[in-house]
Structure formats: structure tokens, C-alpha cells
Design an enzyme around this catalytic site. Sequence first.
Site, mmCIF file in Angstrom:
data_model
loop_
_atom_site.group_PDB
_atom_site.id
_atom_site.type_symbol
_atom_site.label_atom_id
_atom_site.label_comp_id
_atom_site.label_asym_id
_atom_site.label_seq_id
_atom_site.Cartn_x
_atom_site.Cartn_y
_atom_site.Cartn_z
ATOM 1 N N ASP A 49 -1.210 -113.071 -43.188
ATOM 2 C CA ASP A 49 -2.471 -113.336 -42.805
ATOM 3 C C ASP A 49 -2.442 -114.390 -41.563
ATOM 4 O OD1 ASP A 49 -3.931 -111.871 -44.658
ATOM 5 O OD2 ASP A 49 -4.462 -113.334 -45.892
ATOM 6 N N LYS A 89 -7.388 -111.644 -40.243
ATOM 7 C CA LYS A 89 -8.703 -111.481 -40.105
ATOM 8 C C LYS A 89 -9.187 -112.675 -39.471
ATOM 9 C CE LYS A 89 -9.025 -108.321 -44.068
ATOM 10 N NZ LYS A 89 -9.493 -107.049 -43.412
ATOM 11 N N MET A 135 -15.083 -120.628 -46.775
ATOM 12 C CA MET A 135 -15.363 -119.678 -45.334
ATOM 13 C C MET A 135 -16.770 -120.268 -44.819
ATOM 14 S SD MET A 135 -14.024 -116.112 -46.263
ATOM 15 C CE MET A 135 -14.259 -116.118 -48.151
#
Length: 264
Positions: A39, A61, A171
Site C-alpha cells: 500500500d 490507494k 480516515m
Amino acid sequence: MRGTTEGQVYLVGAGPGDPGLLTLRAAQVLAAADTVVHDRLIHPGVLAHARARARLIYVGKEGHGPSVRQEDIHSVLIAQARLGRTVVRLKGGDPFVFGRGAEEALALEAAGIAYEVVPGISSGIAAASAAAIPVTHRGLSGAVTFATAHRADRSTDWAHLAGAETLVLFMSGRRLEEASRELIRAGKPASTPAAVVEAGTWEHQRVVEAPLAVVATEARQAGLGSPSLLVVGDVVSLRARLPSLAARRTSTHEARIANAGGRS
């Protein structure tokens, strides 16, 4: 774990960032991997555990930015395993905590690929601890709720989250204002202690602490960005009583912000 092919996939939690928090099992499988599929938020010190000839494949991402489709990640894992390779799928935190690890496990299961899950330390606990915020504390909070601020269906149950003794919101960077506003609207007192932790456990970790009503404004003015966690609850007030722990993780930049009265 089930499989009929030569290859093997390890879904590995890389922890919150600090390479010293990588588990022994994670380091072992990294050292044996032919392919590492990783990631965006993986510390270079974690990747250093991969053997020199391992192939590194980036599948990062980024919210509102370039991202590799989840289905394409599944295809990469399956294709590499079918070539007979030992594959490490390296994910920040823990694979099964807002990491879509279960989706990857299901894809491997359906494809008949052998796999193993290697748990990692979740940033939801580690980042708060590194910011000198215990997510539970006798007399203040006997329960903690983990949630994500980013939901594709936009169906966040703010009333439920507002009732949490301690809330850790993953997030949350781009939705701090909305999250703070909705929590207060759902009944959380505006004066509730809150903190935003950017890059928890990394060398450049920064923390902004303020009442819920203004924490988003303070974080924005301090220039905090992604990745970040929002911690809401009375436990945040303990940070002021743990100055030695807080200082250990305070970056030079954060010190400048504090000396400027919370402004950058």
C-alpha cells in the site's frame, strides 16, 4: 487457509507506521517473499525487511487521488501466486481493520489460492497511544468505538457514534469538519476533549488537541493532513497528564505549532 497451487499469499499487517512495531511473523514472511504487493502508507523501514531480490509492486490507494482498483489488486495477488511465488500483501495497520483484507481473503479463497493472515497492530490503538491518549481508562472510559469517516454508502450512524465513551475515527482527514459537526448535532457536547493525530507513530507525527467544536479548525490551521485519526472522549484529557509520553513523539514541527499557540 485453502489452496491447490504452488504459490502462497500472506495478508500482512504492517502496523501503524513505525518499523519497530512490525511483528516478528511479518518480518519473517517479508524476508521469504518473492513478491511484495504494498500500500501507499508503508514505511520504507518496513519494506527494508523484504529480501533484496523481491519484486515490489505498488498498489496504493489515496482518497480523492489516483488509486488502484480493488479488483485489480485481487488479480495481481492471484496471478503472482499462480506463478508459484510467495507473495506478501502488505497493508497498513491490521488487514481486517478497515483494510479490505477480508475482501482479498475471499478473492483468494474463491480462486483456490493458499493464504495466511498475519495480524498487525492497528493504528486505531497505536496512534492514540503514541499521542499519549489511552483509549480506555478506569473512571473515564470503559469502552471504545472504532469507525471510519469514509463510507461509500454515506450511511454513518452519527447518533450511535456520538454515544461512544471513546470514539476513534479512521480516515478522518478530509471529513473532520463534517464529523465534528455531525457528532455535536447528534448530541455529543461541543466541549468534549478531542484530538487529531496525523501520521501516528511516524517520525513526523503531529497532534492537535482541542474541544470537539473547534478541533477541525485547529487541525486545518495547523496544516494537518492524511493519514489522520480523530479521537473524541474524556480520555483525551489525560494527554496533558502524560507530558513525558507526549514529548517522546513530538516532532520539531509540532513543537513550533505548540509554541505559536496552536497556529502554523
